[in-house]
Design an enzyme around this catalytic site. Sequence first.
Site: not given
Length: 445
Positions: A78, A132, A162, A202, A275-277, A298
């Site tokens: 992040m 990353q 991103c 990613k 990943n996500g939520g 995240g």
Amino acid sequence: MAIAVRSAAAAAAVAAAAVARHSLRPPLAAPGSIRGASLLPPQRARGVGPCRARARAASSSATGGGGHLPPLFSVAPMMDWTDNHYRTLARLISKHAWLYTEMVVAETIVHQRDNLDRFLAFPAEQHPIVLQIGGSNLDNLAKATELANAYSYDEINLNCGCPSGKVAGHGCFGARLMFDPEFVGDAMSAIAANCNVPVSVKCRIGVDDRDSYEELCEFVDKVVSKSPARHFIIHARKALLSGLSPAENRKVPPLKYEYYFALLRDFPDVQFTLNGGITTIDQVTASIRQGAHRVMVGRAAYNNPWNMLGHVDSEVYGIPTRRSSRRQILESYQVYGDSIMGQYGPSRPNVRQLVKPLLNLFHSEPGNGLWKRKADSTLRHCKTLESFLEETLDAIPNSVLDAPIGKEAYIEEGHFADMDSLLPPRYSSLTNGSCEIPALVTAST
């Protein structure tokens, strides 16, 4: 219009050469000169549940370099958040979570080769850790990876997900790279040829109107066929490159977890991280019980680090560390913080930067609001992390400061339960008909 810069020299870094470089992974070395806080020693593991059994089985045959457990749980990269300071705090809370750096642009690494510690150095205690990188120039991606390889990261990851204008609109990388899987395959080969650790991508499940499951599979298939990349971190939302802010891109496009679970079915020789939520440990463990290879969290790990990361070792890995309190965590973090103040020049880092990741440590606890108000006023004059903590922590009750992490209650059993009925049709157009795994490319799985 071409979205990436290719060169004949970089394109020559083909998958075969990359695989050869991955045939042997040397032991990890302590990479930097930053003095980190000492870590908490592990204790005997508790009983074995579904996630714990899986962690034990995986670790017996496929631990990462340095004896790390497999990346069942990781903290997402992040920008402006997962810097050295946050990662040090995260590692004090969880011994086994895999940590990701902020994205570092390849050109930054190349042009700052005389100042690399500022961008790449980290305390050895942060292992296992993934770098990353972002970029769209094969030569610079190759050079940046070669320079970063000296720092002994446990994996190198390419940002293809991103949607931020700072990324996708500058140099045409980030999520925009999903429009060009051919280039991403070349990039992963160039990255893999210049390091001796696993490499990964990613990405999102799609970009703009190219968001079908078939198109996602074509992206994965092309990258796999052209490179030794066998790990994809799938953010289960598509990215919209215009009309939505980065924050809206994390909320507005609907989550399609069925795409992720379909990838497990259609690419059995590739590792995928979900990943996500995902905002609770219960959701993490539920997804693993459903079959997810790995899970990445995240903002929940940043906004509520104690309750998220504090359960990772016991609930995901089944190997709890000593039951530390937040007072003990802060004592160790203070040693780290005051030891590195001004390391890269005046106010680099400064007290405000060191305090930033601490501000969510007492999320929803009694005294949290008062502590934040005191923090704001104290940061205007304090010169050390020790003095900051001395002036502010009286806002937090001792019962909160000295309490160990509580046991997580399993109350949300319905997560991911209906995935099988939602899966899209199978993808059956694999390049070469199969996905073979190069030796040791997935050593960290």
